[in-house]
Design a protein around this motif. Sequence first.
Motif, PDB file in Angstrom:
ATOM      1  N   ALA A  46       0.869  -1.181   0.000  1.00 12.65           N
ATOM      2  CA  ALA A  46       0.000   0.000   0.000  1.00 12.65           C
ATOM      3  C   ALA A  46       0.903   1.227   0.000  1.00 12.65           C
ATOM      4  O   ALA A  46       1.372   1.665   1.045  1.00 12.65           O
ATOM      5  N   SER A  48       2.018   5.065  -0.313  1.00 16.38           N
ATOM      6  CA  SER A  48       1.449   6.360   0.040  1.00 16.38           C
ATOM      7  C   SER A  48       2.052   7.426  -0.857  1.00 16.38           C
ATOM      8  O   SER A  48       3.263   7.615  -0.861  1.00 16.38           O
ATOM      9  N   VAL A  61      -3.434   6.385  -0.934  1.00 15.42           N
ATOM     10  CA  VAL A  61      -2.824   5.103  -0.589  1.00 15.42           C
ATOM     11  C   VAL A  61      -3.299   4.121  -1.654  1.00 15.42           C
ATOM     12  O   VAL A  61      -4.493   3.855  -1.773  1.00 15.42           O
ATOM     13  N   SER A  63      -2.557   0.559  -4.333  1.00 22.76           N
ATOM     14  CA  SER A  63      -1.899  -0.723  -4.569  1.00 22.76           C
ATOM     15  C   SER A  63      -0.587  -0.467  -5.291  1.00 22.76           C
ATOM     16  O   SER A  63      -0.520   0.366  -6.206  1.00 22.76           O
ATOM     17  N   ILE A 113      -8.244   6.116  -0.555  1.00 27.40           N
ATOM     18  CA  ILE A 113      -7.721   4.755  -0.564  1.00 27.40           C
ATOM     19  C   ILE A 113      -8.119   4.113  -1.889  1.00 27.40           C
ATOM     20  O   ILE A 113      -9.297   4.088  -2.244  1.00 27.40           O
ATOM     21  N   LEU A 117      -7.143  -1.955  -3.373  1.00 25.86           N
ATOM     22  CA  LEU A 117      -6.593  -2.527  -2.141  1.00 25.86           C
ATOM     23  C   LEU A 117      -7.643  -3.309  -1.360  1.00 25.86           C
ATOM     24  O   LEU A 117      -7.305  -4.184  -0.565  1.00 25.86           O
ATOM     25  N   ILE A 123      -2.233  -6.359   3.642  1.00 31.01           N
ATOM     26  CA  ILE A 123      -1.474  -5.386   2.868  1.00 31.01           C
ATOM     27  C   ILE A 123      -0.401  -4.818   3.788  1.00 31.01           C
ATOM     28  O   ILE A 123      -0.509  -4.908   5.014  1.00 31.01           O
ATOM     29  N   ALA A 125       2.152  -1.367   4.496  1.00 31.17           N
ATOM     30  CA  ALA A 125       2.342   0.060   4.237  1.00 31.17           C
ATOM     31  C   ALA A 125       3.623   0.545   4.902  1.00 31.17           C
ATOM     32  O   ALA A 125       4.059  -0.023   5.909  1.00 31.17           O
ATOM     33  N   PRO A 138      -7.170  -3.975   4.497  1.00 33.58           N
ATOM     34  CA  PRO A 138      -7.749  -2.795   3.861  1.00 33.58           C
ATOM     35  C   PRO A 138      -8.831  -2.133   4.723  1.00 33.58           C
ATOM     36  O   PRO A 138      -8.909  -0.911   4.796  1.00 33.58           O
TER      37      PRO A 138
END
Length: 154
Positions: A46, A48, A61, A63, A113, A117, A123, A125, A138
Motif C-alpha cells: 500500500a 502512500s 494510498v 496498490s 484509498i 486494495l 497489505i 504500508a 484494507p
Amino acid sequence: MPHSVDRVRQALLSAGHPDTITEFAEGTHTVAEAAASVGCTEAEIAKSIIFRSGETPVLVVASGVNRIDRAKVGTALGRKIERADPAWVEQVTGFAVGGVAPVGHLAPALILIDEDLMVLDPIWAAAGSPTHAFRTSPVELVRVTGGTVAHVKA
C-alpha cells in the motif's frame, strides 16, 4: 529508532491498531524492494503518494501495481490536484519520500484509498522510514486513516 517510526507506531496504537511495524534491513524504499523484503506481491504494498491542493496535503494510498490518475483524484475530492515536491512532502508529513506512512502525519491530509486494495489481505504500508513497514488489512487501513475508498488508478 527514527522519530517518524515512533509517530506511526503511536498513531496506530491510538487508533486501536496492533503494533505490526517491522524493520527490513533490505529496505522498503520502492514497491519492488518492499515486496521482496516483506515476501508479498507488489499489489499488496500500500504505497502512500502525496499530492497537494493548494497548501493542503492529499494522501493517496494505492496498490503498489497501480499508477495514480491525478485527474481522478481531483474529481473524487472536487479539488485541483498538483504534484508535490519532496521537500514539501517532508515538511507537511514529517516523512521523507520512500517512507511516507498512511498515518502519523504532521498536518492533516485529505485521504483517498485505492479501491483495488480492498480485495487484498493482508497489505503492507510504509511505517515512517525506508526500512520500516506495517501489516494491516484494507478495512483497518480505511478505519485508521479515515480515508475514502475511490477509483484512482490510471
